[in-house]
Design a protein around this motif. Sequence first.
Motif, mmCIF file in Angstrom:
data_model
loop_
_atom_site.group_PDB
_atom_site.id
_atom_site.type_symbol
_atom_site.label_atom_id
_atom_site.label_comp_id
_atom_site.label_asym_id
_atom_site.label_seq_id
_atom_site.Cartn_x
_atom_site.Cartn_y
_atom_site.Cartn_z
ATOM 1 N N THR A 200 0.789 -1.347 0.050
ATOM 2 C CA THR A 200 0.021 0.146 0.087
ATOM 3 C C THR A 200 0.929 1.192 -0.024
ATOM 4 O O THR A 200 1.733 1.348 0.865
ATOM 5 N N VAL A 223 -3.434 0.742 -3.766
ATOM 6 C CA VAL A 223 -3.810 -0.476 -2.999
ATOM 7 C C VAL A 223 -3.867 -1.755 -4.046
ATOM 8 O O VAL A 223 -4.916 -1.910 -4.255
ATOM 9 N N ASN A 231 -8.616 2.809 -4.448
ATOM 10 C CA ASN A 231 -7.477 3.713 -4.600
ATOM 11 C C ASN A 231 -7.713 5.287 -4.980
ATOM 12 O O ASN A 231 -7.805 5.478 -6.120
#
Length: 260
Positions: A200, A223, A231
């Motif tokens: 992440t 992500v 995202n």
Amino acid sequence: MLREPKKPHADTGAILKEAAGRLDLTTRRHFLRQMLGLGSLTLLAGCDVTDGLSAEAMLGRVSDFNDRVQAWLFSPARLAREYPASLITRPFPFNSFYEPNTPDQAPVIDPETYRLDVTGLVERREHWTLRELHALPRVTQVTRHICIEGWSAIGSWSGVPFSHFLRRVGADLTASYVNFRCDDNYVTSIDMPTALHPQTQLSFWFDGQLLPRTYGFPMKLRVPTKLGFKNPKFIGEIEVSNDYLGGTWESQGYNWFSGL
């Protein structure tokens, strides 16, 4: 005395279809295969789901159940697949939550006046300039972005691991959520274990160049363990919190966890 099997309600198919729409794609297929009648839905919901209000309550419980199962299955040690640069999708697709779906509608943000607000359960509530953000440790990943609409593309993102940033600002790592408010009025949130996942990333560069406006300048969250709508782009505020924020798409029925 044997009773005759109860006939399915006339709206069974429609209710199952709507319930499936609340789930991620993998769970949806399994759901449709397994849910053979309203008896199963009644078992999940604890009520008779032959009216609109009961059906909506059931759908909410199914979505909450799906979130809990995905969170339980999530492993911080399980990495999304990374790809060689030769497989990067060029041009990378543009997508947005607003209509029309065109880059012309993307916000224009001045890099000199931009400030990232860090709020909530953190020791250092700061306003980060873009220069300060760019000075953070930089890593690159080539991962696949998977959209809930059915398409996917491989891209290269560079930036700081989000876990590093959260520790840098003294975030409460036991908090339940990290919330994002964006300068295009998009809102979403993720769970803390996902925020701390090694892949992440707060991304400031795309495909070796400064993150373009079309992909979220000056910053997006990458992500790779979640569907694309988790995202967020054009991030203006990051809040660490125990309060559930939901999100732009989540409020319209999209599954909140949306893990891959």
